[in-house]
Scaffold this motif. Sequence first.
Motif, PDB file in Angstrom:
ATOM      1  N   CYS A 182       0.826  -1.211   0.000  1.00 27.99           N
ATOM      2  CA  CYS A 182       0.000   0.000   0.000  1.00 27.99           C
ATOM      3  C   CYS A 182       0.857   1.256   0.000  1.00 27.99           C
ATOM      4  N   CYS A 242      -0.841  -4.350   3.199  1.00 34.43           N
ATOM      5  CA  CYS A 242      -0.683  -3.355   4.263  1.00 34.43           C
ATOM      6  C   CYS A 242       0.322  -3.869   5.298  1.00 34.43           C
ATOM      7  N   CYS A 275      -5.961   0.934   4.478  1.00 31.90           N
ATOM      8  CA  CYS A 275      -4.628   0.920   5.095  1.00 31.90           C
ATOM      9  C   CYS A 275      -4.241   2.305   5.603  1.00 31.90           C
TER      10      CYS A 275
END
Length: 266
Positions: A202, A213, A262
């Motif tokens: 991310c 994430c 995220c």
Amino acid sequence: MELVWHLTFLYLLVRPTNLQLLINVKNQGGDVMQENITANVSEDTIILEFLRLDGVFISQLVDFTNEVEAMKVIIPAEEELGQSGHQTLCFLTHGAQADFIAPDAMAKLRQKNPGTVRVAEEDKGWRQTTLTAWAGRVTRLLSPAAARHCRAANDHVYLRTADLARWPPRPGMEQSYSSAVTAFPERALPAEGEGQLAISTCANTTDDTDCICHLEVCVNWYPCGLKYCKGKPQGGLSYRCGIKTCRRCYRYHFYVQRRASCAGLS
């Protein structure tokens, strides 16, 4: 100031009572935070909780009977990003990785100097965990305590499918828990023998698409072992006389369907 603890061993007809400790802890940046540690002897669990300086709340549960460790992370909304409410995540791992002392030993601890700022004696370093599935209903099958602990996370409870083989099936279950979890898409899973994924992290993408994430949690102080002292020369037997304390950091990697999920992480 030297860390001094007493382990009081009274030979009672009942099991030790539950215990709650409030510990002042210094992190590696020199800031002082307060940890709340609760030992529940009847459930055979320990919960360690603290509020980070960035407002993130950490609650770590270890269920010794069912060998489940559950790390709950509550992340406040970032108003400047138009977010509201908060985000709750929970990460399940096999409890053999936890090195807390057992609840019955924890319940016997007595803190001699409650106002002292504590620093862990040993740094255990980083433990990296790549999650591969949403836990779904398997959480309550593995551990009722973890299910309660992670209830607020809803469908944001994650685990490694490789850990499922380490938990013995409960009565009435199939030979494995695999059917009770939902695996991440194949593109979010590392191929056998390879560390690379077909999906970006991310932090390295600007599109609001799916990505991997990262979340980091550091527990700066926890009881990780018992200390033994030698008895008087006449007896010569060793006895429990204190605790060893450790620090450990965790780095979790997990799949999200939208980069916005995220936010506040990395």
